[in-house]
Write a protein that holds these residues in place. Structure first.
Motif, PDB file in Angstrom:
ATOM      1  N   LEU A  77     -35.095 -12.595  14.777  1.00  0.00           N
ATOM      2  CA  LEU A  77     -35.570 -13.563  13.735  1.00  0.00           C
ATOM      3  C   LEU A  77     -35.300 -13.008  12.450  1.00  0.00           C
ATOM      4  O   LEU A  77     -35.103 -13.777  11.620  1.00  0.00           O
ATOM      5  CB  LEU A  77     -37.248 -13.350  14.173  1.00  0.00           C
ATOM      6  N   SER A  78     -34.911 -11.566  12.147  1.00  0.00           N
ATOM      7  CA  SER A  78     -34.295 -11.394  10.815  1.00  0.00           C
ATOM      8  C   SER A  78     -33.007 -12.040  10.692  1.00  0.00           C
ATOM      9  O   SER A  78     -32.799 -12.155   9.543  1.00  0.00           O
ATOM     10  CB  SER A  78     -34.334  -9.778  11.121  1.00  0.00           C
ATOM     11  N   VAL A  79     -32.083 -11.866  11.850  1.00  0.00           N
ATOM     12  CA  VAL A  79     -31.076 -12.798  11.331  1.00  0.00           C
ATOM     13  C   VAL A  79     -31.219 -14.227  11.172  1.00  0.00           C
ATOM     14  O   VAL A  79     -30.593 -14.792  10.087  1.00  0.00           O
ATOM     15  CB  VAL A  79     -30.156 -12.719  12.619  1.00  0.00           C
ATOM     16  N   VAL A  80     -32.048 -14.810  11.745  1.00  0.00           N
ATOM     17  CA  VAL A  80     -32.461 -16.270  11.194  1.00  0.00           C
ATOM     18  C   VAL A  80     -32.843 -16.261   9.879  1.00  0.00           C
ATOM     19  O   VAL A  80     -32.460 -17.137   9.194  1.00  0.00           O
ATOM     20  CB  VAL A  80     -33.302 -17.093  12.219  1.00  0.00           C
ATOM     21  N   ARG A  81     -33.847 -15.417   9.542  1.00  0.00           N
ATOM     22  CA  ARG A  81     -34.153 -15.641   8.234  1.00  0.00           C
ATOM     23  C   ARG A  81     -33.019 -15.327   7.088  1.00  0.00           C
ATOM     24  O   ARG A  81     -32.764 -15.974   5.936  1.00  0.00           O
ATOM     25  CB  ARG A  81     -35.238 -14.326   7.968  1.00  0.00           C
ATOM     26  N   ARG A  82     -32.024 -14.430   7.450  1.00  0.00           N
ATOM     27  CA  ARG A  82     -30.495 -14.478   6.629  1.00  0.00           C
ATOM     28  C   ARG A  82     -30.125 -15.685   6.463  1.00  0.00           C
ATOM     29  O   ARG A  82     -29.675 -16.192   5.653  1.00  0.00           O
ATOM     30  CB  ARG A  82     -29.948 -13.248   7.101  1.00  0.00           C
ATOM     31  N   ALA A  83     -30.080 -16.200   7.786  1.00  0.00           N
ATOM     32  CA  ALA A  83     -29.354 -17.586   7.924  1.00  0.00           C
ATOM     33  C   ALA A  83     -30.142 -18.869   7.121  1.00  0.00           C
ATOM     34  O   ALA A  83     -29.437 -19.393   6.291  1.00  0.00           O
ATOM     35  CB  ALA A  83     -29.093 -17.998   9.254  1.00  0.00           C
ATOM     36  N   LEU A  84     -31.483 -18.678   6.972  1.00  0.00           N
ATOM     37  CA  LEU A  84     -32.116 -19.704   6.211  1.00  0.00           C
ATOM     38  C   LEU A  84     -31.834 -19.417   4.956  1.00  0.00           C
ATOM     39  O   LEU A  84     -31.947 -20.374   3.962  1.00  0.00           O
ATOM     40  CB  LEU A  84     -33.701 -19.573   6.444  1.00  0.00           C
ATOM     41  N   ALA A  85     -31.655 -18.035   4.422  1.00  0.00           N
ATOM     42  CA  ALA A  85     -31.306 -17.908   2.867  1.00  0.00           C
ATOM     43  C   ALA A  85     -29.965 -18.013   2.629  1.00  0.00           C
ATOM     44  O   ALA A  85     -29.675 -17.754   1.334  1.00  0.00           O
ATOM     45  CB  ALA A  85     -31.715 -16.423   2.658  1.00  0.00           C
ATOM     46  N   THR A  86     -29.157 -18.427   3.268  1.00  0.00           N
ATOM     47  CA  THR A  86     -27.491 -18.575   3.179  1.00  0.00           C
ATOM     48  C   THR A  86     -27.211 -20.097   2.911  1.00  0.00           C
ATOM     49  O   THR A  86     -27.695 -20.741   4.017  1.00  0.00           O
ATOM     50  CB  THR A  86     -26.581 -17.703   4.193  1.00  0.00           C
ATOM     51  N   HIS A  87     -26.267 -20.445   2.275  1.00  0.00           N
ATOM     52  CA  HIS A  87     -25.846 -21.901   2.356  1.00  0.00           C
ATOM     53  C   HIS A  87     -24.659 -21.981   3.361  1.00  0.00           C
ATOM     54  O   HIS A  87     -23.478 -21.581   3.214  1.00  0.00           O
ATOM     55  CB  HIS A  87     -25.295 -22.245   1.125  1.00  0.00           C
ATOM     56  N   LEU A  88     -25.036 -22.547   4.631  1.00  0.00           N
ATOM     57  CA  LEU A  88     -24.209 -22.657   5.733  1.00  0.00           C
ATOM     58  C   LEU A  88     -23.999 -24.016   6.053  1.00  0.00           C
ATOM     59  O   LEU A  88     -24.636 -24.840   5.749  1.00  0.00           O
ATOM     60  CB  LEU A  88     -25.116 -21.979   6.928  1.00  0.00           C
ATOM     61  N   PRO A  89     -22.691 -24.178   6.828  1.00  0.00           N
ATOM     62  CA  PRO A  89     -22.161 -25.467   7.063  1.00  0.00           C
ATOM     63  C   PRO A  89     -23.156 -25.988   7.950  1.00  0.00           C
ATOM     64  O   PRO A  89     -23.634 -25.547   8.828  1.00  0.00           O
ATOM     65  CB  PRO A  89     -20.862 -25.258   7.654  1.00  0.00           C
ATOM     66  N   VAL A  90     -23.478 -27.581   7.985  1.00  0.00           N
ATOM     67  CA  VAL A  90     -24.411 -28.168   8.857  1.00  0.00           C
ATOM     68  C   VAL A  90     -23.657 -29.270   9.716  1.00  0.00           C
ATOM     69  O   VAL A  90     -22.886 -29.902   9.109  1.00  0.00           O
ATOM     70  CB  VAL A  90     -25.412 -28.870   7.964  1.00  0.00           C
ATOM     71  N   LEU A  91     -23.803 -28.995  11.218  1.00  0.00           N
ATOM     72  CA  LEU A  91     -23.313 -29.850  12.059  1.00  0.00           C
ATOM     73  C   LEU A  91     -23.957 -31.359  12.152  1.00  0.00           C
ATOM     74  O   LEU A  91     -25.176 -31.160  12.092  1.00  0.00           O
ATOM     75  CB  LEU A  91     -23.143 -29.602  13.336  1.00  0.00           C
ATOM     76  N   PRO A  92     -23.382 -32.464  11.672  1.00  0.00           N
ATOM     77  CA  PRO A  92     -24.129 -33.710  11.779  1.00  0.00           C
ATOM     78  C   PRO A  92     -24.829 -33.690  13.001  1.00  0.00           C
ATOM     79  O   PRO A  92     -24.313 -33.531  14.084  1.00  0.00           O
ATOM     80  CB  PRO A  92     -23.124 -34.747  11.553  1.00  0.00           C
ATOM     81  N   ARG A  93     -26.135 -34.552  12.803  1.00  0.00           N
ATOM     82  CA  ARG A  93     -26.952 -34.699  14.273  1.00  0.00           C
ATOM     83  C   ARG A  93     -25.993 -35.579  15.421  1.00  0.00           C
ATOM     84  O   ARG A  93     -26.107 -35.481  16.481  1.00  0.00           O
ATOM     85  CB  ARG A  93     -28.085 -35.464  13.928  1.00  0.00           C
TER      86      ARG A  93
END
Length: 314
Positions: A77-93
């Motif tokens: 879960l801590s890894v996911v929190r880091r991901a939430l705080a990072t601007h990451l590429p988003v795969l289109p739905r």
């Protein structure tokens, strides 16, 4: 990429959203596949109905299934929190296929007669204790997968339900401690073959509830800290666009904490276990005359803040 049928379904998904999409930092965990990836991956849905962030690309050591992810607890879960705080590429739905947020759980626990308004619909008393049954995990399918009508049944019905996903192992859990064992919530469709549920198999519910494809789940596992009050959410089911069930989870007789305390008296709950918490009024069997699903129907199950699942009947 999705084919034309998938695009039509995606368009339907976006059209039926009744609570407007807002960019969100809520934790909405998904399992997904994509043509350029091998096997299932874990992801973050970037808001209700949004694209998907590939968590396994962000941190390759993360597990690729939700059950394994939940088993590792706070570390993942801590890894996911880091991901939430990072601007990451988003795969289109349109470029991903969402799977059920949890697959192959140890158990799928179900609760009958758990909405006060559903009891009134049947003119039966509210239960004094939770009524527990189950589905096999093999009934689980994804949020946009087809529901297959079994030739053995002529009375297949709909039931929208709030599903609780367990995040921490426990036995004899006290109600006051129950939410510490919850990972989050998702939308479930408890598809039910009424003839097998109420007249066949000695009136034991199991077979009527557990045909293949009888447990669509999704679209995301929304973590408990992202849901203000799971017991005050609008919940509805539409068949071919017509509202069949419309209620609120505040009608639940036994809330999440009570259900976990009750069930864990009998069985150990494991990360990834799913508890379907009951359905509101409006199911087909109690309509006059009764109405059942047929090939070509489309069922939309939606819960406020959690999302919508759309399943065609084939």
């Amino acid at each position: 990429m999705l084919g034309s049928g998938g695009r039509r379904l995606l368009t339907t998904v976006l059209q039926v959203q009744r609570w407007p999409f807002q960019p969100s930092r809520d934790m909405r965990l998904v399992q997904f596949q994509a043509p350029h990836l091998t096997g299932p991956h874990l992801g973050l849905e970037s808001g209700n109905g949004g694209g998907v962030i590939n968590l396994n690309a962000f941190e390759p050591t993360l597990p690729r299934t939700m059950v394994e992810f939940l088993e590792q607890g706070e570390a993942t879960l801590s890894v996911v929190r880091r991901a939430l705080a990072t601007h990451l590429p988003v795969l289109p739905r349109t470029e991903v296929t969402l799977l059920a947020p949890v697959t192959r759980p140890d158990k799928v626990v179900c609760v009958g007669m758990n909405y006060a308004d559903h009891c009134r619909e049947q003119n039966v008393p509210v239960p004094k204790e939770p009524i527990i049954f189950s589905k096999f995990a093999s009934a689980i399918v994804g949020p946009y997968d087809d529901i297959i009508l079994p030739p053995e049944s002529q009375e297949v019905d709909w039931e929208v339900e709030l599903a609780v996903v367990i995040g921490k192992r426990g036995k004899h859990i006290k109600a006051a401690d129950a939410m510490a064992h919850v990972a989050g919530f998702t939308v479930a469709h408890d598809v039910s073959a009424r003839d097998w549920q109420v007249r066949r198999n000695g009136k034991q519910w199991l077979l009527g509830k557990t045909f293949d494809t009888f447990c669509p789940l999704g679209p995301a596992l929304v973590t408990k800290d992202s849901v203000a009050d799971p017991h005050n959410l609008k919940i509805c089911c539409r068949v071919n666009g017509e509202v069949m069930q419309s209620s609120n989870t505040n009608q639940m007789v036994f809330k999440t904490e009570e259900l976990i305390a009750w069930v864990s008296q009998f069985v150990t709950l494991y990360p990834g276990d799913i508890i379907l918490t009951g359905t509101p009024p409006g199911v087909g069997m109690f309509r006059k005359p009764p109405v059942f699903l047929k090939k070509g129907d489309e069922v939309q199950c939606e819960i406020e803040d959690l999302g919508v699942i759309v399943n065609k009947v084939v």
